[in-house]
Scaffold this motif. Structure first.
Motif, PDB file in Angstrom:
ATOM      1  N   LEU A  43       0.831  -1.201   0.000  1.00  0.00           N
ATOM      2  CA  LEU A  43       0.000   0.000   0.000  1.00  0.00           C
ATOM      3  C   LEU A  43       0.868   1.255   0.000  1.00  0.00           C
ATOM      4  O   LEU A  43       0.601   2.208  -0.741  1.00  0.00           O
ATOM      5  CB  LEU A  43      -0.946  -0.004   1.199  1.00  0.00           C
ATOM      6  CG  LEU A  43      -1.892   1.191   1.311  1.00  0.00           C
ATOM      7  CD1 LEU A  43      -2.787   1.305   0.075  1.00  0.00           C
ATOM      8  CD2 LEU A  43      -2.732   1.071   2.578  1.00  0.00           C
ATOM      9  N   ALA A  44       1.915   1.268   0.784  1.00  0.00           N
ATOM     10  CA  ALA A  44       2.824   2.420   0.821  1.00  0.00           C
ATOM     11  C   ALA A  44       3.472   2.648  -0.547  1.00  0.00           C
ATOM     12  O   ALA A  44       3.603   3.792  -1.000  1.00  0.00           O
ATOM     13  CB  ALA A  44       3.887   2.220   1.895  1.00  0.00           C
ATOM     14  N   GLN A  45       3.855   1.572  -1.217  1.00  0.00           N
ATOM     15  CA  GLN A  45       4.445   1.691  -2.555  1.00  0.00           C
ATOM     16  C   GLN A  45       3.416   2.233  -3.551  1.00  0.00           C
ATOM     17  O   GLN A  45       3.733   3.089  -4.381  1.00  0.00           O
ATOM     18  CB  GLN A  45       4.984   0.339  -3.028  1.00  0.00           C
ATOM     19  CG  GLN A  45       6.180  -0.123  -2.253  1.00  0.00           C
ATOM     20  CD  GLN A  45       6.536  -1.580  -2.517  1.00  0.00           C
ATOM     21  OE1 GLN A  45       5.726  -2.361  -3.011  1.00  0.00           O
ATOM     22  NE2 GLN A  45       7.762  -1.952  -2.185  1.00  0.00           N
ATOM     23  N   ASP A  46       2.191   1.750  -3.465  1.00  0.00           N
ATOM     24  CA  ASP A  46       1.133   2.235  -4.354  1.00  0.00           C
ATOM     25  C   ASP A  46       0.844   3.716  -4.108  1.00  0.00           C
ATOM     26  O   ASP A  46       0.646   4.487  -5.040  1.00  0.00           O
ATOM     27  CB  ASP A  46      -0.154   1.437  -4.162  1.00  0.00           C
ATOM     28  CG  ASP A  46      -0.061   0.016  -4.691  1.00  0.00           C
ATOM     29  OD1 ASP A  46       0.869  -0.275  -5.479  1.00  0.00           O
ATOM     30  OD2 ASP A  46      -0.922  -0.798  -4.318  1.00  0.00           O
ATOM     31  N   LEU A  47       0.818   4.118  -2.851  1.00  0.00           N
ATOM     32  CA  LEU A  47       0.503   5.508  -2.511  1.00  0.00           C
ATOM     33  C   LEU A  47       1.632   6.471  -2.860  1.00  0.00           C
ATOM     34  O   LEU A  47       1.406   7.680  -2.952  1.00  0.00           O
ATOM     35  CB  LEU A  47       0.147   5.626  -1.031  1.00  0.00           C
ATOM     36  CG  LEU A  47      -1.187   5.007  -0.635  1.00  0.00           C
ATOM     37  CD1 LEU A  47      -1.372   5.060   0.874  1.00  0.00           C
ATOM     38  CD2 LEU A  47      -2.346   5.684  -1.342  1.00  0.00           C
TER      39      LEU A  47
END
Length: 85
Positions: free
Chosen positions: A63-67
């Motif tokens: 999720l952090a990578q996507d955001l």
């Protein structure tokens, strides 16, 4: 607090249909359903909530990578701007 993010409107922007939440780094939700009455009551969709750290950690990392490529939506975003999404 809650962070809502969106990708820019462009042909090269990522399209992510999954719904993901990580709460306090300890609980994760991943699912396909929209958060509407019909999706929650009538449609056959799937969601999982877990507090298993071996699942929450990689979900949080992804999720952090996507955001990282998304823009945080300001609290001042109006319904007129958001509704067409």
């Amino acid at each position: 607090g809650v962070r809502v993010a969106t990708y820019p409107d462009s042909p090269s922007a990522a399209y992510i249909h999954a719904k993901v939440m990580v709460v306090d780094g300890a609980t994760a939700f991943v699912g396909s359903q929209n958060f509407s009455a019909s999706s929650l009551d009538d449609n056959r969709e799937f969601g999982v909530i877990t507090a298993d750290p071996t699942v929450v950690a990689p979900v949080s990392k992804t999720l952090a990578q996507d955001l990282a490529g998304a823009a945080t939506v300001s609290a001042s975003v109006t319904n007129a701007r958001w509704s067409p999404r």
